[in-house]
Motif scaffolding. Structure first.
Motif, PDB file in Angstrom:
ATOM      1  N   GLY A  38     -31.759  33.417   8.023  1.00 31.20           N
ATOM      2  CA  GLY A  38     -30.746  32.693   7.247  1.00 31.20           C
ATOM      3  C   GLY A  38     -29.403  33.336   7.288  1.00 31.20           C
ATOM      4  N   ALA A  39     -28.399  32.713   6.738  1.00 32.95           N
ATOM      5  CA  ALA A  39     -27.038  33.258   6.698  1.00 32.95           C
ATOM      6  C   ALA A  39     -26.961  34.315   5.625  1.00 32.95           C
ATOM      7  N   THR A  40     -26.021  35.247   5.756  1.00 34.81           N
ATOM      8  CA  THR A  40     -25.850  36.270   4.718  1.00 34.81           C
ATOM      9  C   THR A  40     -25.238  35.625   3.493  1.00 34.81           C
ATOM     10  N   LEU A  74     -35.289  38.678  -0.090  1.00 31.27           N
ATOM     11  CA  LEU A  74     -34.705  37.825   0.945  1.00 31.27           C
ATOM     12  C   LEU A  74     -34.412  36.416   0.411  1.00 31.27           C
ATOM     13  N   TYR A  75     -35.211  35.976  -0.559  1.00 34.44           N
ATOM     14  CA  TYR A  75     -34.943  34.678  -1.202  1.00 34.44           C
ATOM     15  C   TYR A  75     -33.547  34.721  -1.836  1.00 34.44           C
ATOM     16  N   ARG A  76     -33.252  35.845  -2.522  1.00 35.35           N
ATOM     17  CA  ARG A  76     -31.948  36.002  -3.189  1.00 35.35           C
ATOM     18  C   ARG A  76     -30.810  36.140  -2.169  1.00 35.35           C
ATOM     19  N   VAL A  77     -31.098  36.802  -1.006  1.00 33.57           N
ATOM     20  CA  VAL A  77     -30.068  36.976   0.034  1.00 33.57           C
ATOM     21  C   VAL A  77     -29.770  35.646   0.722  1.00 33.57           C
ATOM     22  N   LYS A 129     -30.850  32.429  -0.220  1.00 33.02           N
ATOM     23  CA  LYS A 129     -30.655  31.223  -1.052  1.00 33.02           C
ATOM     24  C   LYS A 129     -30.036  31.585  -2.389  1.00 33.02           C
ATOM     25  N   PRO A 130     -28.877  32.244  -2.362  1.00 33.61           N
ATOM     26  CA  PRO A 130     -28.305  32.709  -3.645  1.00 33.61           C
ATOM     27  C   PRO A 130     -27.979  31.561  -4.595  1.00 33.61           C
ATOM     28  N   GLU A 131     -27.598  30.414  -4.025  1.00 36.77           N
ATOM     29  CA  GLU A 131     -27.195  29.296  -4.891  1.00 36.77           C
ATOM     30  C   GLU A 131     -28.396  28.671  -5.608  1.00 36.77           C
TER      31      GLU A 131
END
Length: 1088
Positions: A18-20, A177-180, A182-184
């Motif tokens: 995913g994107a950073t 990694l979920y937080r990295v 999919k922060p939104e």
């Protein structure tokens, strides 16, 4: 100045997709000032400092700071959840595992399969549930995971799976990694204290009561205890202003570093050490060291912390005390782990952005470990304190010999990075100066204006390693290039100095030692560091493109690869003293082989061939500074392995230079008994640094093998070139001192010369034969377990070379073989049918060769009749004169040099060949040397005596009459004499010789000579033997003794008055031995 240490490079995502964080599809929209400011604050400031700085922080600002405080790159998460970033992994259990089973990979798989749920961020605390799907062996597992973070670093993790490992589990990885990625999608709340601050009294009471109701079994006792303390005015809780909040971020005093389970690090290292190198534990420890390097590269403070934990466990290893007590050395692999430990501490203390208090702490720690008795020494010797060469000064090292694996790191604490010239080198791409003064050795720039860095080379290279290790690749590269320019200039200066003073130095034969401490095999591996630094840049990054714009660093014609290769050649060719101790010497060999293996991976293009030529020429002309120069110290590290690589590399491009190098490198002066003096015609001067000292070279057999390999390589290459083969042969004969190695070379040359698909190479065959002859001469007077094999091989080689070679070795046999070898192997093989067929000889040639073999056999028989007479007789069978000569040699030697066994063997041979009288003659000579005592009734010569008597008996009365006195004189054993007597009375003498005119046809009478003499001797032998046996007889031998007397009676009765004699003999026994009542009773029972 270098960039500050905490600034993180935006690393490539380690296996992530995913994107950073913060990137979105609307990349064209500029960031808000709030986000830019909040991101910087979130990276650098502990939240407590933010709160102290501003009386009231607006909620939107707090939200953005909290949002940006979570790590944004997956690279660190990967680093803390696997051994290598992206490499092939080994599980911490020590077993190889599938890459998909690694925590980081498994975490990605859980995330991508939708197993992460209920994700909530409250302030600086992230929580969620991760579902581990059921497998065939395990049920489904639901884990509650929580992660605390601060300033873009995860500071604490907990997971319901109960993971016990150095690294984060897959569930922590999945949540992070979920937080990295999919922060939104993550619900974000302010720290819980902020939410509570907004509640009134009724809301707070309701909040607390609901919390207790939901979790009453877990929190009720704690809630009651806290309530009691709050209601008590003097309680400790009421003395503190405010209350703790686990979601509120770090305080000012908190250390800002990633979560590392220190207890697990210690446990795992302890476990790996206890396994003693088995079950892949050595590999595991190397992977931990790699992890430390990875952390240092990321400028992560946990690198030093983790290394401290590892070192403490290493220092506590109980085997250290045991080994020291027993005086044994640690295993090689374990020793290499200690080396890596020392090198890593060197990197840490040379961190260009250390804080003084950090360095002080490390220094105290290193000194503490250094002072422990069991701390391993740098040279690998236990309890043998030999003066080592300090990396800073020679005088210092001689007064302080105790150098441990930590000594260099302790000394490196005195180094700093403040030197202005050094700062310019590592920070500027175009740092040049053309105001050059050639006469100054300490000049800061070379003739082309490139900067130089004058420092003890291993120390300077340790700086390069430290810069690379701490994530400063550009700076490391700039310094490495400056060091290479310095090495080039130093080499040029040395070359010029030697050319100027060559005559004087060669005449003296003694100069100062150029390098007591070599760069190859050095604990800091300076050449390896420079080579790796330059090659990594030369090969480019992961995508193969250059890491930096190369033109800014190099002058025209240079490439990073060419610089790396040149550096390796300079280092490998350096003349250096062999260090003391087994480990240090093995390290020299190992390090050299590692460097050469790296060089062999480089494809030689036109540019590199030019560098090879230039360096090879310089090494040949650099005198005492080069291991391939004219002045060689007795204790210098040999150049065989390096020269073999140079030879094979240069051979297709410049054969003459290749041979010059290889021939020069063949020297091994440590095995020379004396240094050559006065012979200046050849550039082979050898200088002994310490006179009358034989250094202990533990790796000498390996070195001699390498010397042999170099010679073999030259022989193979020189096939078909007579002049070169002659030169190589001379070099072998002069420099190789081991017979087994010369023999191997002789065999190699023979194989190459007689390849199946081509005609034999006569010149190479001659070389092979010449080497074989040298081996014969070397091993003639010394014991060698392969000697017989060597002799057989030489005859084979001479046969292949032709009849002239065979004739030649027979003519000069006494310088090559023992008489036994010459007759039993050489002459026998020469006269065999297979040799005649192989050589395609005509009758005349066969006869000439046979004459040479017979001449050799007779010479050998003269020299060593005992061992060669029989072989000589056998070889001379077809030549009457030679056979007679051989027989005469035997007769001449019989009186003095030959024993009865040899004479009996030859006598039997003569009988077999049809010469009974000669056999009889030799048998009588053998009898004169024989002496059989009364109790030797199983002597190996008995059969020979019986055969000799049978032969004499068969020849006639006269011959028997001649041999019986000899038998009587030599044989005192009664049973043997009675056997001979019985045989002589059974047949008529001469009956076997049917054509003998002396055959009378009558049996010989016992009462007349010669049988009367034999009968009397036999009776006398029985009487003497009886008395001898009775002196020490025991009851268990009584029955055996009675049987012996029965045999004696049979012999007595053969005489006409034998009955009377035996009765008197028995009566005599009864009288003398009347004390032996039981025995005498048995005698009376049997004999009256």
């Amino acid at each position: 100045a270098l960039p500050p240490p905490d600034k993180r490079a935006a690393g490539a995502q380690c296996g992530g997709s995913g994107a950073t964080q913060g990137e979105s599809s609307k990349t064209q929209n500029p960031e808000t000032l709030l986000d830019i400011a909040a991101r910087k604050v979130a990276e650098k400031w502990p939240f407590q400092r933010v709160e102290e700085r501003f009386e009231r922080i607006p909620e939107p600002v707090q939200r953005r700071i909290v949002y940006w405080s979570f790590p944004r790159s997956e690279r660190e998460i990967c680093m803390y959840s696997s051994f290598n970033t992206g490499g092939e992994e080994i599980g911490s259990s020590g077993e190889s595992s599938d890459e998909t089973r690694l925590p980081f990979r498994r975490g990605i798989a859980l995330l991508e399969s939708g197993c992460v749920d209920n994700v909530l961020q409250v302030g600086f605390h992230l929580s969620g549930t991760v579902r581990e799907p059921a497998t065939s062996s395990e049920p489904e597992l639901l884990c509650n995971v929580s992660v605390s973070f601060d300033r873009c670093k995860i500071t604490a993790v907990t997971c319901g799976c109960g993971n016990k490992d150095i690294f984060y589990c897959a569930h922590v990885v999945a949540l992070s990694l979920y937080r990295v990625r999919k922060p939104e999608q993550v619900k974000l709340r302010l720290p819980i204290s902020e939410t509570l601050f907004q509640m009134n009294r009724d809301q707070l009471q309701k909040f607390v009561q609901y919390l207790i109701t939901v979790h009453h079994t877990e929190v009720l006792p704690t809630a009651q205890k806290l309530a009691d303390e709050i209601l008590s005015q003097n309680s400790e809780i009421n003395q503190v202003h405010g209350a703790p909040d686990p979601t509120a971020g770090a305080s000012v005093d908190d250390e800002n570093c990633w979560h590392l389970d220190e207890e697990q690090v210690q446990e795992q290292v302890k476990l790996f050490l206890s396994q003693g190198g088995y079950h892949g534990s050595g590999k595991q420890l190397n992977l931990l060291f790699s992890k430390v390097r990875e952390m240092l590269k990321m400028r992560d403070s946990n690198g030093a912390r983790m290394l401290t934990l590892i070192t403490e466990q290493f220092m506590g290893d109980p085997r250290l005390a045991l080994w020291r007590q027993q005086g044994t050395t640690m295993t090689d692999k374990y020793r290499q782990l200690w080396d890596e430990l020392g090198a890593l501490w060197m990197c840490i203390v040379l961190n260009p952005h250390y804080k003084p208090e950090q360095k002080g702490f490390w220094l105290r720690q290193l000194r503490r470990w250094n002072s422990v008795d069991v701390c391993p020494l740098e040279d690998g010797n236990h309890g043998i304190l030999t003066p080592a060469i300090s990396c800073w000064s020679l005088s210092d090292s001689l007064t302080r010999p105790h150098r441990t694996v930590f000594t260099r790191a302790i000394e490196a604490c005195d180094l700093h990075w403040q030197d202005p010239h050094l700062q310019h080198i590592i920070t500027e791409d175009h740092y040049t100066n053309y105001c050059y003064h050639d006469n100054l050795n300490s000049s800061l720039f070379d003739a082309r204006g490139w900067p130089l860095w004058h420092e003890h080379v291993p120390t300077a290279c340790a700086r390069v390693d430290a810069l690379r290790s701490h994530g400063y690749p550009k700076e490391a590269l700039r310094l490495a290039i400056a060091i290479v320019h310095t090495l080039r200039r130093q080499q040029q200066k040395q070359l010029e100095f030697f050319r100027t003073h060559k005559k004087e130095l060669l005449h003296k034969g003694i100069t100062s030692v150029t390098n007591l401490e070599g760069w190859v095999g050095h604990p800091l591996d300076p050449i390896g560091t420079l080579f790796s630094t330059l090659m990594e840049t030369g090969r480019g990054g992961e995508d193969g493109l250059p890491v930096f714009p190369t033109q800014r660093f190099l002058e025209e014609g240079d490439t990073f690869v060419s610089l790396a290769v040149e550096t390796a050649l300079i280092g490998l060719g350096q003349q250096r003293v062999m260090p003391d101790g087994l480990y240090a010497q093995e390290k020299v060999c190992r390090n050299e082989e590692q460097l050469l293996a790296k060089l062999q991976e480089v494809d030689l293009d036109h540019t590199l061939v030019k560098i090879f030529r230039k360096q090879a020429t310089s090494l040949l002309e650099a005198g005492p500074y080069s291991g391939l120069g004219e002045l060689l110290y007795r204790e210098s590290v040999p150049m065989h392995t390096f020269a073999k690589y140079l030879f094979t590399s240069l051979l297709p491009h410049d054969a003459e230079l290749a041979y010059k190098i290889a021939l020069r490198a063949m020297r091994l002066p440590v095995l020379e008994s004396t240094s050559p003096s006065g012979d200046f015609s050849r550039p082979q001067h050898i200088v002994s640094v310490v006179p009358n000292r034989l250094p202990r070279w533990f790796t000498l057999s390996h070195i001699e093998t390498q010397q042999c390999e170099l010679a073999s390589t030259m022989l193979t290459a020189a096939k078909g070139d007579a002049r070169k083969l002659e030169t190589v042969l001379e070099s072998i004969q002069k420099n190789i001192h081991s017979s087994s190695h010369i023999f191997k070379l002789a065999q190699d040359a023979f194989k190459i010369a007689t390849l199946m698909d081509s005609l034999p190479d006569i010149t190479l065959l001659k070389v092979s034969l010449e080497l074989g002859l040298q081996v014969m001469r070397m091993t003639l007077s010394t014991l060698n377990w392969r000697r017989r094999e060597m002799v057989r091989w030489l005859v084979t080689c001479a046969t292949e070379a032709g009849v002239f070679a065979l004739d030649s070795i027979m003519q000069s046999w006494f310088t090559l073989f023992t008489p036994t070898e010459a007759t039993s192997v050489v002459a026998t093989t020469v006269m065999s049918n297979s040799t005649i067929v192989r050589l395609h000889l005509d009758c005349h040639q066969q006869e000439n060769l046979a004459n040479s073999a017979r001449t050799l056999a007779l010479q050998c028989a003269m020299k060593d009749p005992q061992n060669c007479a029989l072989s000589a007789l056998t070889l001379c069978e077809k030549d009457h004169i030679a056979f007679e000569t051989a027989y005469q040699i035997v007769l001449d030697a019989a009186a003095t040099g030959m024993n009865y066994t040899q004479l009996f063997t030859i006598a039997r041979y003569m009988e077999h060949r049809g010469y009974p009288m000669r056999a009889y003659k030799l048998a009588t000579l053998a009898m004169t040397h024989l002496n059989l005592s009364y109790n030797q009734d199983t002597h190996p010569a008995i059969n020979d005596v019986l055969w000799a008597c049978a032969l004499s008996h068969s020849l006639g009365k006269n011959e028997l009459a001649s041999v019986i006195p000899l038998v009587v004189k030599s044989v005192k054993c009664a049973t043997v004499l009675s056997d001979i007597l019985r045989r002589c009375t059974l047949t008529t003498p001469g009956m076997v010789a049917l054509h003998s005119r002396r055959n009378s046809g009558k049996l010989m009478p016992l009462e007349k000579a010669p049988l009367r003499q034999l009968l009397d001797a036999t009776i006398g032998a029985y009487i003497n033997t009886t008395h001898s046996r009775l002196t020490h007889i025991s009851p268990r031998h009584y029955s055996e003794f009675i049987e012996f007397l029965s045999k004696a009676r049979e012999t007595f009765l053969m005489a006409h008055d034998g009955h009377i004699q035996f009765t008197q003999f028995i009566d005599n026994l009864k009288q003398i031995y009347k004390g032996k009542k039981k025995l005498m009773m048995l005698v009376r029972e049997r004999f009256g």
